[in-house]
Design a protein around this motif. Structure first.
Motif, short mmCIF file in Angstrom:
data_model
loop_
_atom_site.label_atom_id
_atom_site.label_comp_id
_atom_site.label_asym_id
_atom_site.label_seq_id
_atom_site.Cartn_x
_atom_site.Cartn_y
_atom_site.Cartn_z
N VAL A 134 0.84 -1.20 0.00
CA VAL A 134 0.00 0.00 0.00
C VAL A 134 0.88 1.25 0.00
O VAL A 134 0.62 2.21 -0.75
CB VAL A 134 -0.98 -0.01 1.19
CG1 VAL A 134 -1.66 1.34 1.37
CG2 VAL A 134 -2.01 -1.12 1.02
N ALA A 135 1.93 1.26 0.82
CA ALA A 135 2.84 2.42 0.86
C ALA A 135 3.52 2.62 -0.49
O ALA A 135 3.62 3.74 -0.99
CB ALA A 135 3.88 2.24 1.97
N ASP A 136 3.98 1.53 -1.10
CA ASP A 136 4.62 1.63 -2.41
C ASP A 136 3.65 2.16 -3.46
O ASP A 136 4.01 3.01 -4.28
CB ASP A 136 5.15 0.26 -2.86
CG ASP A 136 6.34 -0.21 -2.04
OD1 ASP A 136 6.95 0.61 -1.32
OD2 ASP A 136 6.65 -1.43 -2.12
N ARG A 137 2.41 1.67 -3.43
CA ARG A 137 1.42 2.10 -4.42
C ARG A 137 1.09 3.58 -4.24
O ARG A 137 1.00 4.33 -5.21
CB ARG A 137 0.15 1.26 -4.31
CG ARG A 137 -0.91 1.62 -5.32
CD ARG A 137 -0.45 1.30 -6.73
NE ARG A 137 -1.53 1.59 -7.66
CZ ARG A 137 -1.38 2.22 -8.80
NH1 ARG A 137 -0.19 2.61 -9.20
NH2 ARG A 137 -2.40 2.46 -9.57
N LEU A 138 0.92 4.01 -2.99
CA LEU A 138 0.62 5.42 -2.74
C LEU A 138 1.79 6.30 -3.17
O LEU A 138 1.59 7.36 -3.78
CB LEU A 138 0.28 5.65 -1.26
CG LEU A 138 -0.07 7.08 -0.88
CD1 LEU A 138 -1.24 7.61 -1.69
CD2 LEU A 138 -0.39 7.15 0.62
N ARG A 139 3.02 5.86 -2.89
CA ARG A 139 4.20 6.62 -3.33
C ARG A 139 4.21 6.75 -4.85
O ARG A 139 4.45 7.83 -5.39
CB ARG A 139 5.48 5.93 -2.85
CG ARG A 139 6.74 6.70 -3.15
CD ARG A 139 8.01 6.01 -2.61
NE ARG A 139 7.89 5.68 -1.19
CZ ARG A 139 7.66 4.44 -0.71
NH1 ARG A 139 7.52 3.43 -1.53
NH2 ARG A 139 7.57 4.24 0.58
N ASP A 140 3.92 5.66 -5.56
CA ASP A 140 3.86 5.71 -7.02
C ASP A 140 2.80 6.69 -7.51
O ASP A 140 3.03 7.46 -8.44
CB ASP A 140 3.56 4.32 -7.60
CG ASP A 140 4.71 3.34 -7.42
OD1 ASP A 140 5.84 3.77 -7.10
OD2 ASP A 140 4.46 2.12 -7.59
N LEU A 141 1.62 6.66 -6.89
CA LEU A 141 0.55 7.57 -7.29
C LEU A 141 0.92 9.03 -7.04
O LEU A 141 0.66 9.90 -7.88
CB LEU A 141 -0.75 7.22 -6.54
CG LEU A 141 -1.40 5.89 -6.92
CD1 LEU A 141 -2.52 5.55 -5.93
CD2 LEU A 141 -1.91 5.91 -8.34
N VAL A 142 1.53 9.30 -5.90
CA VAL A 142 1.94 10.67 -5.57
C VAL A 142 3.01 11.14 -6.55
O VAL A 142 2.94 12.26 -7.06
CB VAL A 142 2.42 10.76 -4.10
CG1 VAL A 142 3.11 12.09 -3.83
CG2 VAL A 142 1.26 10.55 -3.14
N GLU A 143 3.99 10.29 -6.82
CA GLU A 143 5.06 10.68 -7.74
C GLU A 143 4.52 10.92 -9.15
O GLU A 143 4.94 11.86 -9.82
CB GLU A 143 6.17 9.64 -7.74
CG GLU A 143 6.97 9.65 -6.45
CD GLU A 143 7.98 8.51 -6.33
OE1 GLU A 143 8.06 7.67 -7.26
OE2 GLU A 143 8.68 8.46 -5.31
N ALA A 144 3.57 10.09 -9.59
CA ALA A 144 2.98 10.27 -10.91
C ALA A 144 2.20 11.58 -10.97
O ALA A 144 2.27 12.32 -11.96
CB ALA A 144 2.07 9.10 -11.27
N ALA A 145 1.45 11.88 -9.90
CA ALA A 145 0.69 13.14 -9.86
C ALA A 145 1.63 14.34 -9.86
O ALA A 145 1.38 15.34 -10.54
CB ALA A 145 -0.22 13.16 -8.64
N GLU A 146 2.72 14.25 -9.10
CA GLU A 146 3.69 15.34 -9.07
C GLU A 146 4.35 15.53 -10.44
O GLU A 146 4.55 16.66 -10.88
CB GLU A 146 4.76 15.08 -8.00
CG GLU A 146 4.23 15.24 -6.60
CD GLU A 146 5.22 14.80 -5.53
OE1 GLU A 146 6.20 14.09 -5.87
OE2 GLU A 146 5.01 15.15 -4.36
N ALA A 147 4.68 14.43 -11.11
CA ALA A 147 5.29 14.52 -12.44
C ALA A 147 4.31 15.14 -13.43
O ALA A 147 4.70 15.97 -14.25
CB ALA A 147 5.73 13.13 -12.91
N GLY A 148 3.04 14.75 -13.34
CA GLY A 148 2.02 15.34 -14.21
C GLY A 148 1.85 16.82 -13.97
O GLY A 148 1.71 17.60 -14.90
#
Length: 158
Positions: A134-148
């Protein structure tokens, strides 16, 4: 009709409980969550320049200066000349702050054991894998949103 409690509801509840516990723990001291993050970083990374601290903590140079100033005034850190770069200073923990952080690490280990004690021994490995996933998935989502967001800003700046 009550909506069912979701995983996100539980994670937000846990986050809130940790924030309340931290506020209670540091009540009456000069420590804040942001200052404590600096101390944790120094425990794990060792003496660092303010630039390196700001980069790792993802804060502005101006913000890290204020945090280090406050920690230095409270006796938690000291600034010393950098041995290889006379333009830079190293920020390091004082002996009393190092001891405080050692106590915090011990307290964290005890709390972790206490919390994990609520999970049946046969379920602990699966629980830990699930929390990590769950932590890894949330980190991925946050990083993708920040990159976008960064890409969108770059398009606007053109």
């Amino acid at each position: 009709m009550d909506a069912p409690v979701t995983v996100l509801d539980r994670l937000l509840e846990i986050s809130d409980l940790f924030q309340r516990d931290l506020a209670r723990e540091f009540a009456g001291s000069s420590l804040t969550p942001a200052r404590t993050r600096v101390l944790w970083d120094l425990v794990h990374s060792g003496p660092s320049t303010q630039h390196a601290l700001a980069t790792r903590l993802e804060v502005s140079p101006r913000n890290i200066t204020g945090l280090v100033d406050a920690l230095e005034a409270s006796g938690y850190v000291r600034r010393e000349p950098h041995p290889d770069d006379r333009r830079a200073v190293l920020v390091s923990l004082t002996a009393s702050a190092a001891e405080l952080m050692h106590e915090m690490q011990r307290d964290h280990a005890e709390l972790s054991d206490t919390l994990l004690g609520a999970v049946a021994p046969a379920d602990r490995d699966a629980f830990l894998r699930g929390v990590g996933a769950v932590a890894d998935r949330l980190r991925d989502l946050v990083e993708a949103a920040e990159a976008g967001r960064s890409a969108a800003r770059a398009g606007v700046d053109r």
